[in-house]
Each structure stands twice: as structure tokens, then as C-alpha cells.
Scaffold this motif. Structure first.
Motif, PDB file in Angstrom:
ATOM      1  N   ALA A  13       0.848  -1.195   0.000  1.00 39.05           N
ATOM      2  CA  ALA A  13       0.000   0.000   0.000  1.00 39.05           C
ATOM      3  C   ALA A  13       0.879   1.238   0.000  1.00 39.05           C
ATOM      4  CB  ALA A  13      -0.897  -0.015   1.237  1.00 39.05           C
ATOM      5  N   ARG A  14       0.599   2.173  -0.918  1.00 39.00           N
ATOM      6  CA  ARG A  14       1.388   3.395  -1.025  1.00 39.00           C
ATOM      7  C   ARG A  14       0.749   4.501  -0.203  1.00 39.00           C
ATOM      8  NH1 ARG A  14       5.363   3.186  -5.202  1.00 39.00           N
ATOM      9  NH2 ARG A  14       5.489   0.982  -5.748  1.00 39.00           N
ATOM     10  N   ARG A  22      14.091   9.918   5.713  1.00 41.75           N
ATOM     11  CA  ARG A  22      15.383   9.254   5.776  1.00 41.75           C
ATOM     12  C   ARG A  22      15.363   8.263   6.929  1.00 41.75           C
ATOM     13  NH1 ARG A  22      19.519  11.363   3.130  1.00 41.75           N
ATOM     14  NH2 ARG A  22      20.987  10.580   4.700  1.00 41.75           N
ATOM     15  N   PRO A  23      16.054   7.121   6.809  1.00 44.13           N
ATOM     16  CA  PRO A  23      16.032   6.112   7.872  1.00 44.13           C
ATOM     17  C   PRO A  23      16.450   6.656   9.225  1.00 44.13           C
ATOM     18  CG  PRO A  23      16.994   5.203   5.863  1.00 44.13           C
ATOM     19  CD  PRO A  23      16.779   6.656   5.627  1.00 44.13           C
ATOM     20  N   PRO A  36       6.711  -1.660  18.372  1.00 39.83           N
ATOM     21  CA  PRO A  36       7.550  -0.894  17.436  1.00 39.83           C
ATOM     22  C   PRO A  36       8.410  -1.819  16.592  1.00 39.83           C
ATOM     23  CG  PRO A  36       8.458  -0.774  19.648  1.00 39.83           C
ATOM     24  CD  PRO A  36       7.102  -1.451  19.776  1.00 39.83           C
ATOM     25  N   VAL A  37       8.601  -1.425  15.320  1.00 39.22           N
ATOM     26  CA  VAL A  37       9.492  -2.160  14.426  1.00 39.22           C
ATOM     27  C   VAL A  37      10.776  -1.367  14.319  1.00 39.22           C
ATOM     28  CG1 VAL A  37       9.837  -3.056  12.095  1.00 39.22           C
ATOM     29  CG2 VAL A  37       7.564  -3.134  13.145  1.00 39.22           C
ATOM     30  N   ARG A  38      11.882  -1.908  14.816  1.00 38.90           N
ATOM     31  CA  ARG A  38      13.139  -1.188  14.841  1.00 38.90           C
ATOM     32  C   ARG A  38      13.777  -1.184  13.446  1.00 38.90           C
ATOM     33  NH1 ARG A  38      15.943  -3.486  20.408  1.00 38.90           N
ATOM     34  NH2 ARG A  38      14.298  -2.797  21.828  1.00 38.90           N
ATOM     35  N   HIS A  39      14.534  -0.117  13.159  1.00 35.46           N
ATOM     36  CA  HIS A  39      15.263  -0.072  11.900  1.00 35.46           C
ATOM     37  C   HIS A  39      16.391  -1.091  11.947  1.00 35.46           C
ATOM     38  CE1 HIS A  39      12.958   3.322  10.683  1.00 35.46           C
ATOM     39  NE2 HIS A  39      13.349   4.032  11.721  1.00 35.46           N
ATOM     40  N   LEU A  98       6.105  -5.557   7.576  1.00 37.22           N
ATOM     41  CA  LEU A  98       7.352  -5.184   6.911  1.00 37.22           C
ATOM     42  C   LEU A  98       7.083  -4.345   5.670  1.00 37.22           C
ATOM     43  CD1 LEU A  98       9.362  -8.526   7.236  1.00 37.22           C
ATOM     44  CD2 LEU A  98       9.825  -6.376   8.424  1.00 37.22           C
ATOM     45  N   ARG A  99       6.031  -4.694   4.933  1.00 38.56           N
ATOM     46  CA  ARG A  99       5.682  -3.919   3.746  1.00 38.56           C
ATOM     47  C   ARG A  99       5.268  -2.487   4.114  1.00 38.56           C
ATOM     48  NH1 ARG A  99       2.634  -8.452   0.082  1.00 38.56           N
ATOM     49  NH2 ARG A  99       4.134  -8.467  -1.621  1.00 38.56           N
ATOM     50  N   ARG A 100       4.485  -2.381   5.182  1.00 41.36           N
ATOM     51  CA  ARG A 100       4.043  -1.050   5.591  1.00 41.36           C
ATOM     52  C   ARG A 100       5.225  -0.207   6.065  1.00 41.36           C
ATOM     53  NH1 ARG A 100       1.437  -1.141   9.849  1.00 41.36           N
ATOM     54  NH2 ARG A 100       1.112  -3.340  10.345  1.00 41.36           N
ATOM     55  N   THR A 101       6.165  -0.858   6.755  1.00 36.68           N
ATOM     56  CA  THR A 101       7.359  -0.138   7.199  1.00 36.68           C
ATOM     57  C   THR A 101       8.171   0.356   6.019  1.00 36.68           C
ATOM     58  OG1 THR A 101       7.489  -1.459   9.233  1.00 36.68           O
ATOM     59  CG2 THR A 101       9.499  -0.346   8.525  1.00 36.68           C
ATOM     60  N   LEU A 102       8.349  -0.509   5.016  1.00 34.96           N
ATOM     61  CA  LEU A 102       9.114  -0.126   3.833  1.00 34.96           C
ATOM     62  C   LEU A 102       8.400   0.984   3.060  1.00 34.96           C
ATOM     63  CD1 LEU A 102      11.594  -0.670   2.094  1.00 34.96           C
ATOM     64  CD2 LEU A 102      10.276  -2.406   0.866  1.00 34.96           C
ATOM     65  N   ALA A 103       7.079   0.876   2.952  1.00 29.45           N
ATOM     66  CA  ALA A 103       6.321   1.903   2.233  1.00 29.45           C
ATOM     67  C   ALA A 103       6.433   3.258   2.926  1.00 29.45           C
ATOM     68  CB  ALA A 103       4.856   1.491   2.125  1.00 29.45           C
ATOM     69  N   GLU A 104       6.555   3.227   4.248  1.00 29.51           N
ATOM     70  CA  GLU A 104       6.680   4.477   4.993  1.00 29.51           C
ATOM     71  C   GLU A 104       8.075   5.075   4.833  1.00 29.51           C
ATOM     72  OE1 GLU A 104       6.266   6.056   9.603  1.00 29.51           O
ATOM     73  OE2 GLU A 104       5.274   4.200   8.963  1.00 29.51           O
ATOM     74  N   LEU A 105       9.094   4.224   4.794  1.00 32.30           N
ATOM     75  CA  LEU A 105      10.469   4.699   4.684  1.00 32.30           C
ATOM     76  C   LEU A 105      10.849   5.056   3.253  1.00 32.30           C
ATOM     77  CD1 LEU A 105      12.291   2.170   7.055  1.00 32.30           C
ATOM     78  CD2 LEU A 105      11.658   4.532   7.546  1.00 32.30           C
TER      79      LEU A 105
END
Length: 265
Positions: A13-14, A22-23, A36-39, A98-105
């Protein structure tokens, strides 16, 4: 789990258009349970042993190879459904988080998720099973090398005294009981030439109607040799005397875990 493979292939989802964070400054994302999902730390350099393809940490990607540029990364996760359930989560939930985290970053990133399926009895570390099931080059290369090493080790002849069998290049030879007894008699007296009369007297009863004579023992030896194939020279003829077992580099003898046979000289 089963022997087939199932793929999760749906675009992440975009979020609405906004500058990519930035990370180092992005807020922590949360999974379905609110945790929380840590970097993640940068991964070490990964090299495909069969090619020049390299995956490197982001901070070193621009300086390693002038004609090679990073195009993405793969993260292998070893976790079965039971272990995930014990942690209060499921595989689809983890993939979605994980997908949502990547889409946010990184809103411009494209994603593809593959779930590795393997037989339930498959042994080894979960992450190694996953890497092999998804054909990760390093895991495939190591598995191939191990199989070739095992096949190489299986070559030759194994005379297994404890199990009463002979294995040639990994396959059991179809020796009869008497043929094995004949070979065993020679093996237990390795390096000594055994006369034909001794073989007959030791391996056949005097009252046995099928007992060979000193000359017809040669027929039994020929049959034994034919089943040893390319390794028939381990039973060597000593002209005018008898036979001897000659071991060489491709021949091994297993006597078992117990004490040596009293027959052994």
C-alpha cells in the motif's frame, strides 16, 4: 506445510504523496500488535559465488564496483507458523508489517514477498531451510558442494564385516552368503596368501555335497570377482598357491564397534 510453493505477490500500500523520510529520522513503525518495528542495521556484503553479482550495505554501495549498482535487497526470515503463533503473530501479519514499514520509509520501493514451503520433516536451521527453498545462490552452492563431497566419499568399496555386506560406489553388491564368507575369510587375513585347500576346509563342511574341490574353488572366486566389478583386483591370485586380499586407497573395511574378530590374523 507442503512440497509446493506459495507466493504472496501483491503491491505494498502506497501512502499519500509526501517526501520520503530518511532512515535516521523516520518515526518508528508499529506492527499489527502495536509493537515498534526497529530499523535494521546494514547487512554485510553478500556475494553470489557463481557470478560477480554483489549486494552491499547502502553506505558502501557507490564505491565498490564501478559498473555495478545496487537494485534492492533480500531478507530471509526463518520462522514457521507454530513459532510465529507462540509469539502471538502470524506470517501474513509479519509480511504486511514489513511492507508497511518499507512503504513508509521508501514510498518508491517495489516489493515482492515469497513464502518458502518445505516438508515438515526437513531438518536444519529455519533460516537455512528458507534460503535453500527460495534458491538463494549461496545456500544452493553449499548444498551442491556437500552433495558432491558425499558422492565422492561414497566411491570405492566398503567391506562391512559387522553387517555382512559389501558396498560398491554407494550401492550394495548382490553377494551370496558363501561369496561374502569367502571374501571375509580373505579380508580377515589381509596380506596373507590363503591356499585353496584351506579355503575349502574352512568354508565348507566335509559332508557338504556342494563343497568344491581345490580346483573348483576357482569358480567361486570368479563369481565373487565378477560382482566386485572394477574392484575385482582386491582378490588377487597368487599363481600356484591360492588367493590374497589386497587393499588399496579405494577400499575400506569396517569391523564393527566390538572387539576384533578372533579370526583376524
Amino acid at each position: 506445510m507442503s512440497n509446493t510453493s506459495a507466493l504472496l505477490d501483491r503491491p505494498a500500500a502506497r501512502p499519500s504523496a509526501r517526501p520520503a523520510a530518511r532512515p535516521s529520522t523516520a518515526p518508528s513503525a508499529a506492527d499489527a500488535g502495536g509493537r515498534p518495528v526497529r530499523h535494521l542495521r546494514p547487512l554485510p556484503q553478500l556475494v553470489d559465488p557463481r557470478s560477480d553479482a554483489v549486494a552491499e550495505p547502502a553506505d558502501a554501495a557507490s564505491s565498490s564496483k564501478p559498473n555495478v549498482a545496487p537494485r534492492g535487497f533480500a531478507l530471509y526470515v526463518g520462522l514457521d507458523e507454530l513459532k510465529a503463533a507462540a509469539d502471538g503473530v502470524s506470517l501474513p501479519v509479519l509480511v504486511d508489517a514489513l511492507r508497511r514499514t518499507l512503504a513508509e520509509l521508501a514510498p518508491s520501493a517495489e516489493t515482492y514477498a515469497a513464502v518458502a514451503l518445505a516438508p515438515q520433516q526437513t531438518g536444519g536451521r529455519d533460516v537455512d531451510v528458507v534460503r535453500l527453498a527460495l534458491h538463494e545462490p549461496g545456500a544452493v552452492a553449499r548444498t551442491k558442494a556437500a552433495a558432491e563431497e558425499q558422492a565422492e566419499a561414497a566411491k570405492g568399496v566398503v567391506v562391512d564385516i559387522s553387517r555382512k555386506r559389501v558396498v560398491i560406489d554407494g550401492e550394495s553388491a548382490a553377494l551370496t552368503f558363501k561369496e561374502f564368507e569367502l571374501l571375509q575369510y580373505l579380508v580377515l587375513r589381509e596380506g596373507r596368501t590363503i591356499e585353496r585347500a584351506e579355503l575349502v576346509a574352512s568354508l565348507w563342511d566335509a559332508s557338504d555335497e556342494d563343497a568344491p574341490g581345490e580346483r573348483t574353488i576357482d569358480v567361486h572366486v570368479r563369481r565373487l570377482r565378477s560382482k566386485l566389478g572394477a574392484f575385482q583386483d582386491i582378490v588377487r591370485t597368487v599363481r600356484g598357491v591360492g588367493y590374497r586380499f589386497d587393499r588399496h586407497a579405494d577400499v575400506s573395511v569396517r569391523y564393527g564397534a566390538g572387539a576384533p574378530s578372533p579370526d583376524r590374523f
